[in-house]
Scaffold this active site. Structure first.
Site, PDB file in Angstrom:
ATOM      1  N   HIS A 109      49.082  80.462   7.346  1.00 42.95           N
ATOM      2  CA  HIS A 109      48.338  79.455   8.101  1.00 42.95           C
ATOM      3  C   HIS A 109      48.031  78.201   7.305  1.00 42.95           C
ATOM      4  CE1 HIS A 109      47.425  82.916  10.832  1.00 42.95           C
ATOM      5  NE2 HIS A 109      47.726  81.973  11.695  1.00 42.95           N
ATOM      6  N   ILE A 117      45.444  73.117   7.254  1.00 42.99           N
ATOM      7  CA  ILE A 117      45.141  74.523   7.520  1.00 42.99           C
ATOM      8  C   ILE A 117      45.071  74.746   9.024  1.00 42.99           C
ATOM      9  CG2 ILE A 117      43.477  76.398   7.116  1.00 42.99           C
ATOM     10  CD1 ILE A 117      42.356  74.407   4.848  1.00 42.99           C
ATOM     11  N   CYS A 118      45.705  75.817   9.461  1.00 41.40           N
ATOM     12  CA  CYS A 118      45.642  76.156  10.872  1.00 41.40           C
ATOM     13  C   CYS A 118      44.581  77.239  11.053  1.00 41.40           C
ATOM     14  CB  CYS A 118      47.004  76.647  11.331  1.00 41.40           C
ATOM     15  SG  CYS A 118      47.035  77.092  13.046  1.00 41.40           S
ATOM     16  N   ALA A 119      43.360  76.813  11.358  1.00 38.24           N
ATOM     17  CA  ALA A 119      42.270  77.770  11.536  1.00 38.24           C
ATOM     18  C   ALA A 119      41.450  77.312  12.734  1.00 38.24           C
ATOM     19  CB  ALA A 119      41.396  77.812  10.286  1.00 38.24           C
ATOM     20  N   CYS A 134      46.245  73.334  16.488  1.00 34.29           N
ATOM     21  CA  CYS A 134      47.008  74.433  15.950  1.00 34.29           C
ATOM     22  C   CYS A 134      47.376  75.414  17.048  1.00 34.29           C
ATOM     23  CB  CYS A 134      46.153  75.109  14.902  1.00 34.29           C
ATOM     24  SG  CYS A 134      46.855  76.609  14.347  1.00 34.29           S
TER      25      CYS A 134
END
Ligand SMILES: [Zn+2]
Ligand SMILES: [Zn+2]
Ligand SMILES: [Zn+2]
Ligand SMILES: [Zn+2]
Ligand SMILES: [Zn+2]
Ligand SMILES: [Zn+2]
Lengths: 548, 164
Positions: B85, B92-94, B146
């Site tokens: 991620h 950041i893919c959160a 995301c």
């Protein structure tokens, strides 16, 4: 979905658009219920190339939404804001909502953010809030009453002022009024979000409309934010319905209803060019994202062509240049009008801007500038000459495509100058305003026909060789010749004394051009309905090309 | 009256300076209310043992109503952790940095979530669409939504939604 991420400054709708055209959405829109009052521009189907559609104002769409909401209120016995939250959650699919809700109302209410999960243990879950008696459906939820718990500190801004006004949804997550206001405004204005969750971490409760309204009302910019919220709700409803499409033009809030173009399959037989009715220029395609009229070619082919042009833009860029060399004396020639008949200032050589061939040949029947000589492709044996032949073929079509676009623009520029001149003449001569208007109509017609011609080149590029393509190109050539003739006439020098003759000529040619355009549009549209057009490439919704 | 953003950040900073950060997390620099840097390290056994990364937080005047722009620093020889991620440009893919952001969350809470995201990683690899993403990504990671599967969320997860 084509990508795993998208930029958030698009329409702000986080729903997948997968459902848009695959026909999974039930067609439950009752057209009769639209009501005559809400038809902005009623359109009857007259011509083969026209599609039937209605233009709806935002109020008209809101009326459709209200019908669904009332329907749900009636069945479930819930209030307006609960019905709204349920419908928005289920993307306005009433049938699915009824089925799911009947199955388990509590699960549904929790999922839609109407109630907190704990509330599921309470006895009667269905009508959480009693039906409001006010006709507007507006009521103050109990949570709006300022809380009077003693030492309150807002968990967001840490304000502990004792006089602080606080608010909470039914989950009792309490925050100060200022934080709520900033949050609701930011969600609506910055994020374009129509579903506004509680601010607490992990809380899925969604703020009902009356709550949002009560927060926005004391704000100075409130009407604007509230209006924006209403628009976001309408946009979501429209996006969830295959029969509807929101006008893509900036700051326009009209919607078009076009049930005959709502399925993917229908797009193989119709080119649904529609207008939202707000402004004449608000023309767009109901079937694809192209924000203009791409008739006569169907969406699938138009999209394929635009993609090819994008991918090959560098190879083809030189074509867009406004200067070329005279083939006779090599002096530089600049194109400053829409007409393709060029005369070199220096040596008086007359040639065609598009193919650079002598103009004398363009007047005769045997010569056609529009047709690509496919023989060059057949002769090519090795890979290199094959790829050169295929590039030449593409450039032939691209060149003419780009040229019509450019010529249309140039003739509009030129017309602006002409118009000024004519107005001057109106002052100095005996001509009336009406008498100098014929040019305007002609220029508009040329512009329209060049758009048709432009797209005919995209279509011809993908048409399979054969009789049908030959006939198509005959019609294309006839229209092109008529347009070039009229274009040339429009650029002839204007003097007060030649105006009556010019007017007669221009008017005659305008009528003829109109007729030729009509033929191209009608015949191509009929061809789609009859399944006459075959492609040299696989096109969605059509039979695969026959291998030769 | 000071803006909510400044008052909130002042309070968060006071707490960090007074009580310190959780183990493995330390404040590197916070000279203003615009950009803060943290060092983050996974404690105990993990794929990222003995690796320290630098996290950058950028705040706008809407913080904490809107989320901070958070990314790993990838300049000055620093690198982003290799994680399904985390993109190689540090983005950041959160989900807690996106649509699951809550104004109640703090800078330290974000650090802790990202630390546990690394700690629970089973395989060091870049997101499948890393190259395509990095080529077209805007400078500000907040501009991107995301859509990676199994996005990282905070400890309290939402009640299960009904699959449509
Ligand atoms: Zn507050
Ligand atoms: Zn809550
Ligand atoms: Zn419009
Ligand atoms: Zn289209
Ligand atoms: Zn010349
Ligand atoms: Zn020519």
């Amino acid at each position: 979905m084509s990508s795993d991420y998208e930029f958030s400054d698009d329409d702000g709708d986080y729903y997948d658009d997968e459902e848009m055209l695959d026909g999974t959405q039930e067609d439950d829109m009752d057209m009769d219920a639209f009501g005559e009052d809400f038809k902005v521009v009623p359109k009857g189907k007259h011509k083969a190339y026209e599609v039937e559609y209605d233009s709806l104002s935002q109020a008209a769409v809101e009326k459709l939404m209200k019908q669904d909401v009332d329907h749900i209120c009636g069945i479930f016995g819930v209030d307006v804001s609960t019905a709204n939250l349920l419908l928005r959650y289920i993307k306005w699919n009433k049938e699915r909502l009824i089925e799911k809700y009947m199955d388990n109302p509590t699960t549904m209410l929790v999922a839609a953010g109407v109630i907190v999960p704990e509330a599921s243990s309470q006895p009667a879950p269905a009508p959480i809030r009693t039906h409001s008696s006010t006709s507007s459906g507006f009521h103050i939820p109990k949570s709006l009453k300022p809380k009077v718990e003693e030492p309150f500190v807002c968990p967001i801004c840490f304000d502990d002022d004792t006089s602080i006004q606080t608010l909470a949804l039914d989950c009792e997550h309490t925050f100060c009024f200022g934080c709520w206001t900033a949050y609701v405004n930011s969600k609506i204005r910055d994020e374009g979000e129509h579903s506004i969750r509680c601010m607490a971490e992990g809380c899925a409760l969604v703020a009902p409309d009356p709550f949002i309204r009560s927060i926005l009302i004391p704000e100075p910019g409130a009407p604007k934010t509230w209006d924006r919220f209403q628009e976001l709700l309408v946009r979501q409803f429209v996006a969830c319905n295959n029969d509807l499409k929101f006008c893509p033009y900036p700051s326009c809030t009209n919607t078009v209803s076009c049930p005959s173009a709502s399925s993917k399959a229908s797009l193989a037989t119709v080119v649904p060019t529609v207008s939202c009715g707000a402004l004449r220029e608000h023309m767009f395609c109901f079937g694809c994202p192209i924000e203009s009229d791409h008739r006569p070619v169907v969406c699938g082919v138009a999209r394929m062509w635009l993609k090819k042009c994008r991918d090959d833009s560098e190879t083809a860029n030189w074509i867009k240049s406004n200067t070329k060399e005279c083939t006779n004396c090599q002096s530089t020639i600049e194109k400053n009008g829409g007409c393709n008949h060029m005369t070199c200032k220096k040596c008086k050589h007359e040639f065609c801007w598009v193919c650079m061939g002598p103009w004398s040949e363009h007047g005769t029947a045997w010569y056609s500038c529009n047709r690509f000589d496919e023989k060059t492709g057949v002769d090519a044996r090795d890979a290199q000459s094959k790829s050169r032949a295929s590039l030449e073929r593409y450039l032939h079509y691209y060149n003419r495509w780009a040229n019509h676009e450019q010529s249309a623009k140039l003739s509009l520029d030129l017309y602006a100058k002409t118009e000024k001149k004519m107005e001057d003449m109106q002052i100095t001569s005996a001509l009336t305003w009406i008498e100098v208007q014929f040019m305007k109509k002609a220029v508009e017609e040329v512009d329209k026909c060049r758009m048709t011609l432009k797209w005919t080149y995209a279509m011809a590029y993908y048409l399979a060789k054969g009789n049908q393509k030959d006939l198509f190109e005959d019609n294309q050539r006839d229209l092109e010749k008529a347009v070039e003739d009229l274009s040339e006439l429009l650029e002839s020098p204007i003097e007060a004394e030649n105006i009556p003759t010019l007017r007669q000529q221009v008017t005659n040619k305008t009528v003829y051009v109109q007729k030729r355009n009509e033929i191209v549009l009608e015949d191509t549209a009929n061809g789609f309905v009859e399944g006459r057009w075959k492609w040299n490439i696989t096109v969605e919704g059509f039979d695969d090309p026959e291998s030769d | 009256m000071a803006s909510i953003s400044a008052r909130r950040l002042a309070k968060e900073l006071r707490e960090i300076q007074g009580e310190g950060c959780p183990v493995g997390i330390s404040l590197l620099k916070a000279d203003d209310f615009a950009t803060w840097w943290f060092s983050i390290e996974v404690m105990g056994e993990s794929l990222y043992q003995n690796e320290a990364y630098t996290l950058q937080f950028r705040f706008d005047s809407q913080y904490p109503i809107s989320s901070p722009a958070v990314q790993f620093v990838v300049t000055d020889g620093k690198q982003a952790p290799i994680h399904p991620h985390v993109y190689s440009n540090g983005h950041i893919c959160a989900s807690i940095l996106g649509n699951e952001w809550s104004p109640v969350l703090s800078v330290v809470a974000v650090c802790v979530t990202l630390q546990s995201m690394l700690a629970s990683c089973k395989k060091k690899e870049r997101p499948t669409d890393n190259d395509r993403y990095v080529r077209t990504a805007p400078e500000n990671p907040k501009k991107v939504r995301c859509h990676l599967p199994k996005s990282v969320s905070s400890a309290n997860s939402f009640p299960d939604t009904i699959p449509l």
